[in-house]
Scaffold this active site. Structure first.
Site, PDB file in Angstrom:
ATOM      1  N   LYS B  97       0.866  -1.190   0.000  1.00  0.00           N
ATOM      2  CA  LYS B  97       0.000   0.000   0.000  1.00  0.00           C
ATOM      3  C   LYS B  97       0.893   1.228   0.000  1.00  0.00           C
ATOM      4  O   LYS B  97       1.859   1.300   0.775  1.00  0.00           O
ATOM      5  CB  LYS B  97      -0.892  -0.029   1.246  1.00  0.00           C
ATOM      6  CG  LYS B  97      -1.925   1.080   1.313  1.00  0.00           C
ATOM      7  CD  LYS B  97      -2.782   0.910   2.578  1.00  0.00           C
ATOM      8  CE  LYS B  97      -3.903   1.936   2.661  1.00  0.00           C
ATOM      9  NZ  LYS B  97      -4.692   1.769   3.902  1.00  0.00           N
ATOM     10  N   SER B 173      -9.489   2.030   3.020  1.00  0.00           N
ATOM     11  CA  SER B 173      -8.556   2.679   2.125  1.00  0.00           C
ATOM     12  C   SER B 173      -7.575   1.720   1.447  1.00  0.00           C
ATOM     13  O   SER B 173      -6.957   2.092   0.452  1.00  0.00           O
ATOM     14  CB  SER B 173      -7.773   3.728   2.892  1.00  0.00           C
ATOM     15  OG  SER B 173      -7.016   3.113   3.918  1.00  0.00           O
ATOM     16  N   SER B 197      -9.956  -0.256   7.298  1.00  0.00           N
ATOM     17  CA  SER B 197      -9.310  -0.072   5.995  1.00  0.00           C
ATOM     18  C   SER B 197      -8.642  -1.316   5.422  1.00  0.00           C
ATOM     19  O   SER B 197      -8.268  -1.330   4.250  1.00  0.00           O
ATOM     20  CB  SER B 197      -8.282   1.050   6.071  1.00  0.00           C
ATOM     21  OG  SER B 197      -8.935   2.290   6.032  1.00  0.00           O
TER      22      SER B 197
END
Ligand SMILES: [Zn+2]
Lengths: 485, 531
Positions: B97, B173, B197
């Site tokens: 990420k 996210s 997330s």
């Protein structure tokens, strides 16, 4: 005009002398280093980094809290973020302490020339990180992050100080204490001890607190004194002119010796403090506190007092000897190794040893002339083996050559020529070779006797007792060159 | 479509690489091949409007670091040839990420303000996974600074498409992470969970995601959103792979004071042991959801989607059959305050964490004329941050201001304690429920359409209702796939356990995975693989 008194509180920032910074492994002291060499992702506030607390920062701060007799060293205190924007503040917040500082309460005693000690109360003491340095050059802002993350203690006094001189005395006392504890070099010129002063005035006898002004970043003790004096005078003039004091922030301009208005207090930013989520609470349990306490040395004022009691020293001597911890320990070690009178030792230390220390720019603990050697030198001077003058030279020699005093006495033949027969025969030779001077003496000019003594002292390289030499010459000249037997 | 190397599990890949059956470089090539197939055009900060087959592609990667990956793969292959142990993740491809720093690679946080930032160091998690043999293929998209639940707030567009239906969001996210793993564009991904997330995108994309206990995994090198809540964790295609990754990531770290000094249990010694006698709770507060109406602020009530509720009841059947005891009606009364409290706490921390992006040191700096420093700050931040970042700054500044701080921030901190107490009570071995874990849907709905609710902050947070309490409480949560709805979209369920109970959660998740292995949905593949 009524009589006014000044009401002063000092906020000091003390740079701790830890090896590494407060939240990373970078070297803490960057004095005279190039800009931006002692930095890493952590203290430069790169994305994603986290602080980790340097334990010795806490230990040194707690040591100071103990030394100022803090009323409350919090078993749990918290670091907090103080949020504001400035280019030399790389994270956009300073990690400090706010609602729960390391310690609250305490006092610092300032010995005063009038014999009446003053007590200045400490309100709180907390740890925090320093910001970087901004230099304005050719219309550009240059930023040096070296200082980011250097550990600081902020110590705030109550408004207990009543004069500019006492403010200076407080700083002198604080500096002495910090160096004594070995937690800061406390050099104001190097920014290792910084001072902001809160100043207000009131009519003598009242106990209200009036609007204060804050003088920022004063960089020497003399400037603190001068700035406060100037501000008190300004405030009195303002009040006398029927105007009111406003809560200004002032800066001291060293060159023009004037105060400059910085910004209005009312517009001060909201720092939006909140507990630093990246660090755990600081827990100081009983065990750790005891451990730190055990490293708390006898404090300067206590030692000063003890020197007057234990060794019968005048207060003046005791004060000088305890100005610095290493020197005081040096003195005491010498006393313990010597059979001599402490006052005699004090004289040697205050004059000769202190001169040596200042010349070499080292501490007493760093001398090659260790207390044992000083004790030996004093002993052989007192016993008459060498003259006082030789002793003083010997002291310097021991330091320079790193040899023991007795070795040097032997090696350089420094022992005093105390054999009177030798001295007499040397004196007779001098009298024989200098008829002109003898005639002058005979003509009644007795002061020329000193000249004869000097000749012999030179011949013995000063190793003769001048008093004995003088009596020998007197006898010789008065008896017409014949020494009665 | 036949199974490629990149579709294998981490366990299988590392076994084959260690054996010399395949090389790490072959695994990498297979992964890169898949990326070329499904990825579509690379997201960028250029002005965006959908075009061509944008809505049929995944767009998970912000940057590919192929050169670096190839060097890593060759080093592993050399180690294998030399008879050395290449590590438990040998040759396993990893999508990181883009909120984690990876040495020498662009680290953007999905924001224009860090578009040009190259990290000079690696996050602890990344460094540990790479040392274990994982090959970092690139950095995957996310909501800007992780601020969102749909990936639509990234400055790098096109937005990530859900591999099961690219016209829908992958969640957020960690949307790029979940999408990449689901589509075989990486075997594992490293995500973060601040309010679901990891778990919410894992649920939306039909993969496994674990949010560890706060402090279980170091946050060093993770660009902070809400420092007291952020948790790094792995996303994988099965529970065992998630366990391997977590095993490697977990543990204390000299660079993170908040990483727990507790030793990490061996997750594999228990993962296959079954759940006989375990007490698994369900709560009405995790079914009938209460949340404030975005317009009136009145509390509304809405049940979890029916199909999700049905999936959950099938899960309960499997768990019962496997020997677990189901405890119903567990009271979790403070669940409803989770999102509002999260709004406050996370934004206070976020506003402060975003202070450092000022155009002075790194990243974006406004390049037009400015007359003073203040203007440089303003222009840089105005142009550099997207709207979600700005909203968080505004709200964070407001609720932490001296005059409001007590009414908002301090109160939110109290709510956080109340929420934690709900869990403490549920898991208390001497309490009324004595649960090993609490089971719920991970999300109230399946993946929604791109553009459907973006811009409505309150509605968007509805997607986090079920996940955010675990973040407040600091406890671990494991999301696993539990079927698909009628539209063919994945459904996720989560197991929440007491502090540091990851071993138990993985064991429960693995039990359920085995028990449901024969369900037909297990054989479905994401739509992008059929294109
Ligand atoms: Zn550093």
């Amino acid at each position: 005009m009524p009589e006014y008194e000044s009401v002063i509180g000092l906020e000091t920032h003390i740079q701790l002398n830890t090896r590494s910074k407060i939240f990373c492994g970078c070297k803490a002291d960057s004095w005279e280093d190039d800009p931006n060499v002692n930095i890493c992702p952590i203290c430069a506030g790169l994305p994603g980094v986290l602080p980790t607390l340097n334990k010795s920062v806490v230990e040194k701060a707690v040591l100071l809290a103990l030394a100022v007799q803090a009323d409350n060293i919090l078993p749990i205190s918290y670091l907090a973020r103080k949020n504001y924007f400035y280019p030399d503040l790389p994270k956009g917040y300073q990690i400090s302490q706010y609602a729960e500082p390391l310690a609250r309460g305490g006092r610092l005693i300032i010995p005063s020339a009038d014999g009446e000690d003053r007590v200045v109360n400490i309100e709180k003491l907390h740890i925090e990180e320093d910001a970087g340095k901004t230099v304005h050059q050719n219309g550009k802002r240059l930023i040096d992050f070296n200082r980011c993350g250097v550990p600081l203690v902020e110590m705030v006094t109550a408004p207990d100080i009543r004069s500019a001189d006492d403010a200076a005395a407080y700083l002198i006392q604080l500096r002495r204490l910090l160096r004594w504890l070995g937690i800061s070099e406390a050099d104001m010129e190097r920014g290792q001890l910084r001072c902001d002063a809160n100043v207000s005035i009131r009519i003598l006898g009242e106990d209200s607190l009036n609007t204060k002004t804050e003088i920022k970043n004063i960089n020497s003790i003399e400037n603190v004194r001068a700035a406060i004096k100037t501000e008190v005078k300004r405030q009195i003039q303002t009040v006398e002119a029927g105007q009111t004091i406003e809560a200004w922030t002032l800066g001291w301009d060293e060159d023009t010796e004037t105060l400059r208005k910085m910004r209005s207090k009312e517009t001060e930013a909201d720092y939006r403090y909140f507990r630093e989520p990246d660090l755990l609470p600081i827990r100081i349990d009983e065990e750790w506190l005891l451990e730190i306490k055990s490293s708390l040395p006898e404090l300067p004022l206590a030692r000063q007092k003890r020197f007057t009691l234990d060794y019968g020293l005048p207060d003046y001597d005791a004060a000088i000897l305890t100005e610095e911890r290493s020197l005081s320990s040096y003195f005491e070690a010498t006393v313990k190794l010597s059979a001599g009178d402490p006052k005699t030792i004090s004289n040697w230390v205050m004059n000769d040893v202190l001169r040596l220390i200042k010349e070499k720019k080292i501490s007493a603990g760093g001398l090659r002339l260790i207390p044992k050697y000083l004790a030996e030198i004093i002993e052989i001077v007192e016993s008459g083996m060498i003259t006082r003058g030789t002793g003083k030279e010997l002291l310097v020699n021991v330091e320079d050559k790193g040899k023991t005093p007795l070795e040097l006495v032997e090696l350089e033949g420094l022992a005093q020529v105390s054999d009177e027969e030798t001295l007499k025969s040397m004196a007779m030779t001098i009298v024989d070779q200098n008829p002109k001077q003898v005639a002058t003496y005979k003509a009644g000019k007795a002061t020329i006797l000193g000249w004869f003594v000097g000749q012999l002292m030179r011949a013995t390289k000063g190793r003769a007792d001048a008093k004995i030499v003088q009596s020998i010459f007197q006898e010789l000249l008065d008896n017409d060159g014949d020494l009665g037997s | 479509m036949s199974e490629e190397l990149c579709d294998l599990s981490a366990t299988e890949i590392s076994r084959r690489v260690k054996n010399g059956e395949v090389t790490a470089e072959e695994v990498l090539d297979s992964t890169l091949q898949r990326i070329r197939l499904v990825e579509g055009r690379r997201p960028s900060t250029n002005p965006y409007s959908p075009e061509g087959d944008d809505r049929n592609k995944v767009h998970a990667y912000i940057s590919l670091t192929e050169k670096r990956a190839r060097l890593q793969a060759r080093a592993i292959d050399d180690a294998v040839k030399a008879g050395e142990d290449p590590g438990p993740l040998a040759g396993v491809t990893l999508a990181v990420k883009d909120i984690f720093c990876v040495h020498g690679t662009p680290t953007t946080a999905g924001s224009k303000i860090l578009e040009n930032f190259i990290s000079p160091y690696s996050a602890t998690s990344v460094q540990r996974l790479e040392s274990a043999g994982a090959i970092t293929v690139g950095k995957v998209n996310l909501d800007e600074f992780t601020f969102g639940s749909s990936n639509e707030s990234s400055a790098f567009l096109p937005p990530v498409g859900n591999p099961w239906d690219p016209s829908r969001v992958p969640g957020g996210s960690s949307g790029g992470s979940a999408a990449a793993v689901a589509a075989g564009e990486a075997v594992l991904s490293l995500g973060t969970d601040t309010a679901g997330s990891i778990r919410q995108p894992a649920a939306f994309c039909g993969v496994v995601g674990i949010k560890p206990t706060y402090g279980r995994v170091s946050r060093y090198g993770l660009i902070a959103f809400a420092s007291s809540i952020d948790c790094p964790g792995p996303i994988a295609r099965n529970v065992t792979d998630a366990a391997i990754a977590l095993q490697i990531m977990a543990g204390s770290d000299p660079f993170d004071a908040t990483a727990a000094a507790l030793s990490v249990p061996d997750y594999f010694s228990t993962i296959e042991k079954g759940i006989k006698g375990m007490r698994i709770g369900i709560s009405p507060d995790y079914h009938k959801l209460k949340f404030p109406d975005p317009k009136t602020g009145e509390m509304c009530e809405q049940s979890v989607d029916e199909e999700i509720a049905e999936a959950l009841s099938r899960v309960l059947d499997h768990l019962t059959n496997a020997g677990a005891e189901i405890v119903e009606n567990v009271a979790m009364p403070n669940t409803r305050y989770g999102v509002p409290a999260y709004f406050v706490i996370s934004r206070v921390e976020a506003a402060s964490n975003l202070h450092r992006y000022d155009g002075v040191k790194y990243g974006y700096r406004f390049d037009g004329e400015v007359s003073n420093l203040r203007e440089l700050y303003r222009k840089t931040r105005a142009h550099g941050f997207g709207s979600q970042a700005k909203l968080r700054i505004l709200m964070g500044m407001y609720v932490s201001a001296e005059q409001y701080e007590k009414g908002y921030y301090q109160r939110a901190l109290k709510i956080r304690t109340l929420i934690r107490n709900d869990f403490v009570n549920a898991f208390n071995p001497e309490g009324p429920y004595q649960l090993d874990c609490l089971l719920s849907a991970t999300t109230p709905t399946t993946a929604f359409k791109i553009g459907a609710i973006y811009g409505n902050s309150v509605s968007m947070q509805y997607a986090d209702l079920l996940t955010v309490p675990a973040n407040h409480a600091g406890i671990p949560g494991l999301s696993v796939p539990a079927g698909v709805d009628n539209a063919g979209l994945p459904i996720g369920i989560q197991f929440l356990g007491p502090d540091f109970s990851e071993a138990n959660l993985l064991r429960i998740g693995r039990s359920y995975e085995k028990a449901s292995a024969d369900e037909p949905w297990r054989r479905l593949q994401p739509k992008v693989l059929h294109a």
